[in-house]
Design a protein around this motif. Structure first.
Motif, PDB file in Angstrom:
ATOM      1  N   PRO A  90       0.838  -1.211   0.000  1.00  0.00           N
ATOM      2  CA  PRO A  90       0.000   0.000   0.000  1.00  0.00           C
ATOM      3  C   PRO A  90       0.864   1.249   0.000  1.00  0.00           C
ATOM      4  N   GLU A  91       0.242   2.380  -0.293  1.00  0.00           N
ATOM      5  CA  GLU A  91       0.950   3.650  -0.224  1.00  0.00           C
ATOM      6  C   GLU A  91       1.244   4.028   1.218  1.00  0.00           C
ATOM      7  N   ARG A  92       0.271   3.782   2.095  1.00  0.00           N
ATOM      8  CA  ARG A  92       0.387   4.193   3.492  1.00  0.00           C
ATOM      9  C   ARG A  92      -0.491   3.294   4.340  1.00  0.00           C
ATOM     10  N   VAL A  93      -0.070   3.014   5.564  1.00  0.00           N
ATOM     11  CA  VAL A  93      -0.864   2.222   6.502  1.00  0.00           C
ATOM     12  C   VAL A  93      -0.949   2.963   7.830  1.00  0.00           C
ATOM     13  N   VAL A  94      -2.161   3.008   8.380  1.00  0.00           N
ATOM     14  CA  VAL A  94      -2.395   3.625   9.683  1.00  0.00           C
ATOM     15  C   VAL A  94      -3.088   2.612  10.579  1.00  0.00           C
ATOM     16  N   GLY A  95      -2.542   2.419  11.774  1.00  0.00           N
ATOM     17  CA  GLY A  95      -3.189   1.575  12.779  1.00  0.00           C
ATOM     18  C   GLY A  95      -3.694   2.453  13.914  1.00  0.00           C
ATOM     19  N   LEU A  96      -4.990   2.386  14.189  1.00  0.00           N
ATOM     20  CA  LEU A  96      -5.615   3.248  15.200  1.00  0.00           C
ATOM     21  C   LEU A  96      -6.160   2.402  16.333  1.00  0.00           C
ATOM     22  N   ASP A  97      -5.818   2.772  17.575  1.00  0.00           N
ATOM     23  CA  ASP A  97      -6.372   2.060  18.726  1.00  0.00           C
ATOM     24  C   ASP A  97      -6.458   2.999  19.911  1.00  0.00           C
ATOM     25  N   LEU A  98      -7.447   2.758  20.763  1.00  0.00           N
ATOM     26  CA  LEU A  98      -7.684   3.597  21.937  1.00  0.00           C
ATOM     27  C   LEU A  98      -6.699   3.301  23.058  1.00  0.00           C
ATOM     28  N   ASP A  99      -6.232   2.059  23.127  1.00  0.00           N
ATOM     29  CA  ASP A  99      -5.401   1.585  24.233  1.00  0.00           C
ATOM     30  C   ASP A  99      -3.917   1.720  23.874  1.00  0.00           C
ATOM     31  N   PRO A 100      -3.130   2.460  24.656  1.00  0.00           N
ATOM     32  CA  PRO A 100      -1.718   2.637  24.312  1.00  0.00           C
ATOM     33  C   PRO A 100      -0.877   1.379  24.484  1.00  0.00           C
ATOM     34  N   ASP A 101      -1.304   0.452  25.338  1.00  0.00           N
ATOM     35  CA  ASP A 101      -0.497  -0.741  25.592  1.00  0.00           C
ATOM     36  C   ASP A 101      -0.330  -1.614  24.347  1.00  0.00           C
ATOM     37  N   PRO A 102      -1.406  -2.009  23.669  1.00  0.00           N
ATOM     38  CA  PRO A 102      -1.211  -2.799  22.450  1.00  0.00           C
ATOM     39  C   PRO A 102      -0.501  -2.034  21.340  1.00  0.00           C
ATOM     40  N   LEU A 103      -0.610  -0.706  21.330  1.00  0.00           N
ATOM     41  CA  LEU A 103       0.108   0.065  20.322  1.00  0.00           C
ATOM     42  C   LEU A 103       1.617  -0.074  20.507  1.00  0.00           C
ATOM     43  N   ARG A 104       2.069  -0.171  21.757  1.00  0.00           N
ATOM     44  CA  ARG A 104       3.494  -0.399  21.996  1.00  0.00           C
ATOM     45  C   ARG A 104       3.905  -1.774  21.468  1.00  0.00           C
ATOM     46  N   THR A 105       3.047  -2.764  21.690  1.00  0.00           N
ATOM     47  CA  THR A 105       3.324  -4.099  21.160  1.00  0.00           C
ATOM     48  C   THR A 105       3.311  -4.085  19.641  1.00  0.00           C
ATOM     49  N   ALA A 106       2.396  -3.316  19.059  1.00  0.00           N
ATOM     50  CA  ALA A 106       2.308  -3.225  17.603  1.00  0.00           C
ATOM     51  C   ALA A 106       3.603  -2.689  17.010  1.00  0.00           C
ATOM     52  N   ARG A 107       4.208  -1.712  17.668  1.00  0.00           N
ATOM     53  CA  ARG A 107       5.478  -1.166  17.175  1.00  0.00           C
ATOM     54  C   ARG A 107       6.574  -2.233  17.213  1.00  0.00           C
ATOM     55  N   ASP A 108       6.579  -3.038  18.275  1.00  0.00           N
ATOM     56  CA  ASP A 108       7.541  -4.146  18.343  1.00  0.00           C
ATOM     57  C   ASP A 108       7.261  -5.166  17.244  1.00  0.00           C
ATOM     58  N   ASN A 109       5.983  -5.446  17.016  1.00  0.00           N
ATOM     59  CA  ASN A 109       5.614  -6.398  15.969  1.00  0.00           C
ATOM     60  C   ASN A 109       6.035  -5.902  14.586  1.00  0.00           C
ATOM     61  N   GLU A 110       5.961  -4.601  14.377  1.00  0.00           N
ATOM     62  CA  GLU A 110       6.360  -4.041  13.086  1.00  0.00           C
ATOM     63  C   GLU A 110       7.834  -4.331  12.801  1.00  0.00           C
ATOM     64  N   ARG A 111       8.660  -4.232  13.840  1.00  0.00           N
ATOM     65  CA  ARG A 111      10.075  -4.531  13.653  1.00  0.00           C
ATOM     66  C   ARG A 111      10.289  -6.005  13.326  1.00  0.00           C
ATOM     67  N   LYS A 112       9.483  -6.881  13.898  1.00  0.00           N
ATOM     68  CA  LYS A 112       9.601  -8.312  13.621  1.00  0.00           C
ATOM     69  C   LYS A 112       9.203  -8.635  12.187  1.00  0.00           C
ATOM     70  N   VAL A 113       8.121  -8.031  11.737  1.00  0.00           N
ATOM     71  CA  VAL A 113       7.596  -8.332  10.403  1.00  0.00           C
ATOM     72  C   VAL A 113       8.474  -7.725   9.312  1.00  0.00           C
ATOM     73  N   ALA A 114       9.024  -6.549   9.566  1.00  0.00           N
ATOM     74  CA  ALA A 114       9.950  -5.883   8.635  1.00  0.00           C
ATOM     75  C   ALA A 114       9.337  -5.710   7.247  1.00  0.00           C
ATOM     76  N   SER A 115       8.172  -5.093   7.195  1.00  0.00           N
ATOM     77  CA  SER A 115       7.521  -4.829   5.909  1.00  0.00           C
ATOM     78  C   SER A 115       8.175  -3.643   5.222  1.00  0.00           C
ATOM     79  N   SER A 116       7.987  -3.569   3.916  1.00  0.00           N
ATOM     80  CA  SER A 116       8.575  -2.459   3.157  1.00  0.00           C
ATOM     81  C   SER A 116       7.805  -1.159   3.372  1.00  0.00           C
ATOM     82  N   THR A 117       6.537  -1.254   3.762  1.00  0.00           N
ATOM     83  CA  THR A 117       5.719  -0.071   4.058  1.00  0.00           C
ATOM     84  C   THR A 117       5.629   0.113   5.563  1.00  0.00           C
ATOM     85  N   SER A 118       6.033   1.282   6.042  1.00  0.00           N
ATOM     86  CA  SER A 118       5.953   1.537   7.480  1.00  0.00           C
ATOM     87  C   SER A 118       4.507   1.830   7.873  1.00  0.00           C
TER      88      SER A 118
END
Length: 209
Positions: free
Chosen positions: A71-99
């Motif tokens: 995709p051109e751009r991806v946005v992940g939206l969530d109300l809870d900050p705790d899973p968002l921190r995990t999501a950032r860690d998961n992004e590093r694991k997946v290592a996709s070409s689109t941030s």
């Protein structure tokens, strides 16, 4: 294009919730179900070169699946900050070409500005299974109708009449649907079994834009 199976394997590293909250119905979307949804969206031309928004993204399963498909751009939206921190860690694991841009906010009042004609929403909203949270997915659909030209969403089994009626009221149309099942592990005190099978339905909606 990578196969659906390969995508599910890539998403297998995505961690779930460290401290899931029952009122928010926080469950990890299974990699196989996420891969099925994302693969279908890719086949339909609804990802490449577009903005993809994952409403209620949790730890990022659908957002990261989409990010692996160009995709051109991806946005992940969530109300809870705790899973968002995990999501950032998961992004590093997946290592996709689109941030992915991880945004804290309420999906019912999403602090996002998009071009609906160029935007696809993917989401696994709360099913509204908790007392006082009935029809929680309705609010997510209402936001989607404002943000997107097309959406893919997971709902409780038996939701087709409700989803189709809501889409029709908002100028949308359900174009595809399929049944899905996934194993839900025991993670809350009110769960009596170690795991149980959840029946769900996935809908593709085209919104009039």
């Amino acid at each position: 294009m990578a196969t659906k199976r390969a995508l599910a394997q890539q998403l297998g590293v995505v961690a779930g919730f460290d401290d899931p909250k029952a009122p928010l119905e926080q469950y990890r979307t299974p990699p196989e179900l996420a891969a099925h949804l994302i693969h279908l969206a890719d086949l339909r031309g609804d990802l490449e070169g577009r903005t993809v928004v994952d409403l209620g993204c949790g730890t990022g399963m659908l957002a990261l699946g989409a990010a692996l498909r160009g995709p051109e751009r991806v946005v992940g939206l969530d109300l809870d900050p705790d899973p968002l921190r995990t999501a950032r860690d998961n992004e590093r694991k997946v290592a996709s070409s689109t941030s992915v841009s991880w945004v804290r906010g309420d999906a019912e009042r999403a602090p996002l500005s998009t071009d609906p004609g160029e935007t696809t929403v993917v989401m696994n909203p709360p099913f509204g299974a908790q007392s006082g949270n009935e029809h929680a997915d309705r609010a997510f659909l209402a936001t989607t109708a404002d943000l997107a030209g097309v959406s893919y969403s997971i709902h409780n089994a038996g939701s087709r009449e409700f989803v189709a009626s809501f889409a029709d009221d908002e100028g949308g149309e359900v174009t595809d649907s399929y049944a899905a099942e996934f194993e839900l592990p025991r993670q809350f005190d009110h769960h009596s079994d170690e795991s149980r099978t959840i029946s769900a339905e996935v809908f593709r909606i085209e919104w009039d834009r």
